[in-house]
Motif scaffolding. Structure first.
Motif: not given
Ligand SMILES: [Fe+2]
Length: 259
Positions: A148-151, A183-185, A246-250
């Motif tokens: 749950x934390x892409x950062x 989203x991870x994929x 990929x850059x973190x999405x909005x």
């Protein structure tokens, strides 16, 4: 098609909660071959529940399995590994030679979280990196603080970690978990596929459905890059190239910060 690589399957009979006998291990291997798998880990847990699982013990058991596969003419390339439970002692254990790296190449260490917690892997990753050793986060989808934390996930990837996902989780995820895995994929956070197979009657090794779902989400070429080429490279100790995510999405930021 290029052979699939199962980077997380318990195949060392009697050494942990995986196959109880060599026959069950061989049946698991046949199941994997029937799915188009060519490369697998022959792994067992390395944690306080299995104190006898030294690197030497795993190495010897994997060699025995390889001999049995040759005798039975089962075309599967097996690579020893430990599934190492993280603790405050992991670095010392590694340096003492107690832990088995993936494929015994001293390039990757497959690690899981302790039963009762979630640890920051960055200190260990930072200590191992100068030695040319990276961490593979086993069944990473099990850990909500990561999923749950892409950062955080990006930080771990930037520190040289590879994210391994269980094929069954990909295949069966629904609702929020499905959204998170997708989203991870699509953002490039999934590096390796594993079955986490433990037996034949229970926790059977299955890669096909997870691979198909990954293909649906990111296309065949990228799915094969994860499930075939990169897995094979890790198991054989070859160089591994990981594109940056990929850059973190909005939409992610909005979820995280309520923006
Ligand atoms: Fe496992």
């Amino acid at each position: 098609m290029t052979p699939l690589a199962d980077t997380h399957v318990h195949l060392l009979a009697g050494l942990d909660d995986g196959p109880e006998t060599p026959d069950v291990a061989l049946a698991m291997c046949r199941t994997l071959v029937s799915q188009g798998v060519g490369y697998v880990t022959a792994l067992a847990h390395q944690n306080p529940d299995y104190p006898e699982n030294t690197a030497d013990r795993l190495r010897a058991a994997a060699t025995q399995l390889a001999v049995a596969l040759r005798e039975k003419k089962i075309p599967l390339s097996v690579h020893p590994a430990g599934e190492v439970m993280l603790s405050a002692d992991t670095l010392d254990e590694w340096r003492s030679g107690a832990l088995m790296s993936v494929g015994d190449h001293r390039q990757w260490l497959l690690v899981e979280m302790p039963h009762d917690g979630f640890l920051d892997v960055l200190p260990l990753a930072g200590a191992l990196r100068p030695e040319g050793v990276g961490l593979i986060i086993a069944h990473a989808e099990r850990y909500p603080p990561l999923l749950d934390d892409p950062v955080l996930t990006r930080e771990w990837i930037a520190a040289g970690c590879l994210i391994q996902v269980t094929a069954r989780a990909l295949a069966e995820a629904e609702g929020e978990e499905e959204n998170a895995l997708r989203r991870w994929a699509t953002d490039g956070f999934i590096h390796l596929l594993g079955s986490d197979g433990h037996g034949i009657d229970r926790r059977r090794p299955e890669l096909t459905a997870g691979f198909q779902r990954l293909t649906k989400w990111i296309g065949r070429r990228h799915a094969e890059g994860i499930a075939c080429a990169r897995g094979e490279a890790v198991l054989r100790g070859e160089p591994v190239v990981v594109p940056p995510p990929a850059p973190i999405r909005r939409s992610w930021l909005a979820r995280l910060f309520g923006a």
